[in-house]
Structures are given as structure tokens and as C-alpha cells.
Scaffold this motif. Structure first.
Motif, PDB file in Angstrom:
ATOM      1  N   LEU A 188      30.890   8.800  73.282  1.00  0.00           N
ATOM      2  CA  LEU A 188      30.649   7.960  72.428  1.00  0.00           C
ATOM      3  C   LEU A 188      29.238   8.420  71.427  1.00  0.00           C
ATOM      4  N   CYS A 189      28.439   8.784  72.336  1.00  0.00           N
ATOM      5  CA  CYS A 189      27.109   9.500  71.851  1.00  0.00           C
ATOM      6  C   CYS A 189      27.562  10.541  70.967  1.00  0.00           C
ATOM      7  N   ALA A 190      28.146  11.621  71.504  1.00  0.00           N
ATOM      8  CA  ALA A 190      28.420  12.887  70.885  1.00  0.00           C
ATOM      9  C   ALA A 190      29.071  12.618  69.476  1.00  0.00           C
ATOM     10  N   ARG A 191      29.862  11.748  69.365  1.00  0.00           N
ATOM     11  CA  ARG A 191      30.575  11.409  68.008  1.00  0.00           C
ATOM     12  C   ARG A 191      29.679  10.823  67.220  1.00  0.00           C
ATOM     13  N   TRP A 192      28.747  10.058  67.498  1.00  0.00           N
ATOM     14  CA  TRP A 192      27.766   9.550  66.583  1.00  0.00           C
ATOM     15  C   TRP A 192      26.742  10.638  66.141  1.00  0.00           C
ATOM     16  N   LEU A 193      26.348  11.776  67.036  1.00  0.00           N
ATOM     17  CA  LEU A 193      25.684  12.625  66.654  1.00  0.00           C
ATOM     18  C   LEU A 193      26.277  13.447  65.561  1.00  0.00           C
ATOM     19  N   ASP A 194      27.452  13.654  65.819  1.00  0.00           N
ATOM     20  CA  ASP A 194      28.220  14.542  64.682  1.00  0.00           C
ATOM     21  C   ASP A 194      28.246  13.771  63.506  1.00  0.00           C
ATOM     22  N   GLU A 195      28.158  12.536  63.478  1.00  0.00           N
ATOM     23  CA  GLU A 195      28.552  11.838  62.145  1.00  0.00           C
ATOM     24  C   GLU A 195      27.061  11.497  61.393  1.00  0.00           C
ATOM     25  N   LYS A 196      26.067  11.312  62.243  1.00  0.00           N
ATOM     26  CA  LYS A 196      24.957  10.859  61.619  1.00  0.00           C
ATOM     27  C   LYS A 196      23.662  11.931  61.685  1.00  0.00           C
ATOM     28  N   LEU A 197      23.665  12.866  62.451  1.00  0.00           N
ATOM     29  CA  LEU A 197      22.637  13.803  62.538  1.00  0.00           C
ATOM     30  C   LEU A 197      22.269  14.657  61.253  1.00  0.00           C
ATOM     31  N   GLN A 198      21.196  14.616  60.682  1.00  0.00           N
ATOM     32  CA  GLN A 198      21.087  15.347  59.410  1.00  0.00           C
ATOM     33  C   GLN A 198      20.290  16.813  59.743  1.00  0.00           C
ATOM     34  N   PRO A 199      20.678  17.721  59.174  1.00  0.00           N
ATOM     35  CA  PRO A 199      19.905  18.935  59.506  1.00  0.00           C
ATOM     36  C   PRO A 199      18.182  18.980  59.342  1.00  0.00           C
ATOM     37  N   GLY A 200      17.622  19.252  60.141  1.00  0.00           N
ATOM     38  CA  GLY A 200      15.973  19.063  60.118  1.00  0.00           C
ATOM     39  C   GLY A 200      15.783  17.996  60.938  1.00  0.00           C
ATOM     40  N   ASP A 201      16.524  17.054  61.399  1.00  0.00           N
ATOM     41  CA  ASP A 201      15.935  15.867  62.045  1.00  0.00           C
ATOM     42  C   ASP A 201      15.257  16.042  63.358  1.00  0.00           C
ATOM     43  N   HIS A 202      14.450  15.533  63.649  1.00  0.00           N
ATOM     44  CA  HIS A 202      13.760  15.545  64.970  1.00  0.00           C
ATOM     45  C   HIS A 202      14.440  14.602  66.006  1.00  0.00           C
ATOM     46  N   VAL A 203      14.972  14.916  67.189  1.00  0.00           N
ATOM     47  CA  VAL A 203      15.805  14.295  68.140  1.00  0.00           C
ATOM     48  C   VAL A 203      15.199  14.088  69.418  1.00  0.00           C
ATOM     49  N   LEU A 204      15.155  12.955  69.973  1.00  0.00           N
ATOM     50  CA  LEU A 204      14.842  12.887  71.359  1.00  0.00           C
ATOM     51  C   LEU A 204      16.311  12.411  72.087  1.00  0.00           C
ATOM     52  N   ASP A 205      16.347  13.064  73.495  1.00  0.00           N
ATOM     53  CA  ASP A 205      17.658  12.893  74.217  1.00  0.00           C
ATOM     54  C   ASP A 205      16.839  12.221  75.523  1.00  0.00           C
ATOM     55  N   LEU A 206      17.033  10.848  75.684  1.00  0.00           N
ATOM     56  CA  LEU A 206      16.266  10.173  76.681  1.00  0.00           C
ATOM     57  C   LEU A 206      17.043  10.091  78.014  1.00  0.00           C
ATOM     58  N   GLY A 207      17.225  10.490  79.012  1.00  0.00           N
ATOM     59  CA  GLY A 207      18.048  10.520  80.179  1.00  0.00           C
ATOM     60  C   GLY A 207      19.142  11.729  79.966  1.00  0.00           C
ATOM     61  N   CYS A 208      18.394  13.002  79.885  1.00  0.00           N
ATOM     62  CA  CYS A 208      19.391  13.986  79.245  1.00  0.00           C
ATOM     63  C   CYS A 208      20.439  14.568  80.297  1.00  0.00           C
ATOM     64  N   GLY A 209      20.362  14.390  81.580  1.00  0.00           N
ATOM     65  CA  GLY A 209      21.416  14.716  82.298  1.00  0.00           C
ATOM     66  C   GLY A 209      21.579  16.251  82.263  1.00  0.00           C
ATOM     67  N   SER A 210      22.794  16.795  81.993  1.00  0.00           N
ATOM     68  CA  SER A 210      23.054  18.093  82.000  1.00  0.00           C
ATOM     69  C   SER A 210      22.464  18.690  80.670  1.00  0.00           C
ATOM     70  N   GLY A 211      22.099  18.104  79.666  1.00  0.00           N
ATOM     71  CA  GLY A 211      21.653  18.484  78.325  1.00  0.00           C
ATOM     72  C   GLY A 211      22.699  18.562  77.538  1.00  0.00           C
ATOM     73  N   ILE A 212      23.671  17.947  77.669  1.00  0.00           N
ATOM     74  CA  ILE A 212      24.908  18.135  76.740  1.00  0.00           C
ATOM     75  C   ILE A 212      24.655  17.494  75.327  1.00  0.00           C
ATOM     76  N   LEU A 213      24.175  16.341  75.221  1.00  0.00           N
ATOM     77  CA  LEU A 213      23.779  15.729  73.954  1.00  0.00           C
ATOM     78  C   LEU A 213      22.528  16.570  72.915  1.00  0.00           C
TER      79      LEU A 213
END
Length: 337
Positions: A188-213
Motif C-alpha cells: 500500500l505504501c509503495a503504490r502511494w509513493l509511486d503515485e504521489k512522490l515528486q522528483p526532488g521531494d525530501h522523504v522520511l521513511d519512519l520504521g524503515c525495516g529492510s529499507g524497501i520504501l
């Protein structure tokens, strides 16, 4: 060489004594499944794990213990002096090879002595052969190439994959950290990243686990990506996966309060509902104007509590998605905040 798995049916009261005894005898590893211990961990308010009632109700009341001993053509590897090994480091104990029947007799004698003052349950159940190649490789059979969206592909590091034009392939070795893309919350997270993330955005992955997101965000063109986890093992796995995918991600141990930047365009937290509720009030101040917060890892029963916490924090629910019993929210600052 191969391994022998010695199986025991025991009790909560006897499990610690039995595992210590097996380690002192020379077991290379001991696995314990104890319903009472699992229930106590889940009931701890400081614990971040979550399990639904069905899982808890299905736990075996019998404590299941499996001890793994290395076996060779001439016999089984054990500690020469188990009594000495009990107060020294097991790995530093002198090893010898003994017949399987001798080790089994040692185990039965010790269990018999324990039963004089302690309920040990049914005790020793027998042993099975575990081939070394099964020990090391069988878990990999459960991971295959996964297409999360039309262009996002997750591929295990040990599989070859030839992408088609336009695909973004994330190479992943999950190790012991959560996040392979197969679980609904990650997808679910990955699909929203694909839809919403804009080039140049500053992103925080909280509780990153394997780092996939975090890796997905970097591959989608984020200007900067920071990944945080309270688990040191997850941090290590995430760093390795970022290196494997040749992406620049700031990975470190910590909590939300340890975030490096004052503002982020996108924050993603694939954790559990109780933690999302606890941090919701801190999210708006960390969002840049127009910033988004993706909250996932929410079991359906906990969704109302998360929605209430989001509203109280001044966050608007822009979209809600549910996959099986798992929910994710896309949130932004409420108008006027």
C-alpha cells in the motif's frame, strides 16, 4: 556435515532450564515457541509488535523446543564438559564427537533429574535430520519477483530478472528485517509513493525495516531520503540494501524525534497503529507546505483510533485504502493549519 533437530514438548516453567541445558550440552542453536512468553510480550505496553486475537488463540499451549546439533559421519558434536560449559561461553567450550545414542541418553538422564522437582512436560520427542542446504537456502523459495505497480518491481537478490523498458527494479535481500513488498502494508505504501512522490521531494521513511520504501523513494527521484528504525538489525539490513541498489539514503537508528531535517515533503510510516496514534501530534510540524503523510500498518480494528488521532492532530484524511484486513491512510495538513 548436517544438522539434527532434537524436539521437546515442555512447560513454561521448565523451558529456560531445558534451553540452558541443551546449550551446555553443545547445541548450535535452540528454538523456543512459548505461548505464555509470546502473550506476555504482546501485552507489554512498551512492545511495538501486534497480533490479532485469532493468532493468540491459535498458539500451542505446549512449549515446543527444538535444539540443533551438528552431525558428522562419526557422530554428533557436543561439548566435552557440559557442566563447565554451563558457566563459560558455549562457543569457547572444547568439542568432541559422540554417538547419537550417547547424546540422547545424556538428555534423558538430565530430564529425569529435572522431573523430580519440576514439571517438564512430555520431554524428549526424538530427532530429525536437517540437511545443511535446507538450513541455509529453503527460506528463499518463498520469495519471487513481485510487481507492485506497472513500473515498480521488487526482485530478490538471488534471482535474475530482465526488466522491460520503463520498469524500476528494486533488488532486495530482506534478511531478518520486515519489508519485502509481499505484505499488504508495504505494498500500500509503495503504490502511494509511486503515485504521489515528486522528483526532488525530501522523504522520511519512519520504521524503515529492510529499507524497501526508502529505496523506492530514492529510485523515484526524491531529492533526499532519510530512513529511521529503532531496531539496530533493521538499520544494518537497510544500509546493505541501499548499497546493493546504489542509492544515497541516510539510514540511522532512532525515533521520529531524531529526524535530521526540520521539514519533509513526504513522510511514510509503515509501523503499527498504536505508534501512529502516539506520533500523530508531531507530524504536522514536520510536513512542508503541501506535504503528505502515508500511514500504514493499521489493522482494520485499529483504524478508528488512528483516524481520531489524525483529526485531533490537525491532519486531514485525503484518501483511505484497505487491502484484506490492513489499512493505509494518505494524510495532509488540515486547511487553515
Amino acid at each position: 556435515m548436517h544438522y539434527l533437530a532434537f524436539h521437546f514438548a515442555s512447560t513454561h516453567e521448565a523451558s529456560e532450564l531445558l534451553t540452558d541445558t541443551l546449550s551446555a550440552l553443545g547445541a548450535d542453536g535452540v528454538q523456543v515457541q512459548d505461548a505464555a512468553e509470546i502473550t506476555a510480550i504482546l501485552a507489554d505496553p512498551k512492545n511495538l509488535s501486534y497480533a490479532d486475537d485469532d493468532f493468540i488463540n491459535q498458539l500451542d499451549p505446549v512449549v515446543r523446543i527444538v535444539a540443533y546439533f551438528a552431525a558428522f559421519p562419526e557422530g554428533v558434536r557436543v561439548n566435552r564438559d557440559p557442566d563447565q560449559a554451563s558457566w563459560t561461553l558455549y562457543d569457547n567450550s572444547e568439542k568432541i564427537i559422540v554417538p547419537l545414542s550417547q547424546l540422547e541418553e545424556q538428555i534423558r538422564v538430565r530430564l529425569q533429574s529435572f522431573s523430580a522437582f519440576l514439571d517438564i512436560g512430555d520431554g524428549y520427542q526424538g530427532c530429525l535430520v536437517v540437511k545443511e542446504e535446507d538450513w541455509a537456502e529453503n527460506w528463499k523459495r518463498y520469495y519471487n519477483t513481485l510487481h507492485l505497480t506497472d513500473r515498480l518491481v521488487i526482485n530478490p537478490s538471488w534471482l535474475d530478472y530482465q526488466p522491460v523498458p520503463g520498469e524500476i527494479v528494486i533488488t532486495l535481500d530482506p534478511g531478518s528485517a520486515f519489508g519485502t513488498g509481499t505484505h499488504e502494508t508495504t505494498a500500500l505504501c509503495a503504490r502511494w509513493l509511486d503515485e504521489k512522490l515528486q522528483p526532488g521531494d525530501h522523504v522520511l521513511d519512519l520504521g524503515c525495516g529492510s529499507g524497501i520504501l526508502a529505496i523506492i523513494a530514492a529510485r523515484l527521484g526524491a531529492g533526499s531520503v532519510e530512513a529511521i528504525d529503532i531496531d539496530a538489525l533493521a538499520v544494518s539490513v537497510a544500509k546493505a540494501n541501499c548499497q546493493l541498489n546504489q542509492v544515497a539514503v541516510m539510514v540511522h537508528s532512532g525515533e521520529l524525534k531524531d529526524a535530521a531535517r526540520p521539514r519533509y515533503d513526504l513522510i511514510v510510516a509503515n509501523i503499527i497503529a498504536d505508534v501512529i496514534v502516539a506520533i500523530a501530534g508531531d507530524i504536522p510540524s514536520l510536513l512542508a507546505p503541501g506535504g503528505l503523510f502515508i500511514a500504514s500498518g493499521i489493522i482494520r480494528d485499529k483504524l478508528p483510533a488512528v483516524e481520531a488521532a489524525a483529526e485531533q492532530a490537525g491532519l486531514s484524511i485525503l484518501e483511505k485504502r484497505i487491502q484484506n484486513d490492513w489499512c493505509a491512510l494518505l494524510l495532509g495538513k488540515a486547511k487553515g493549519d
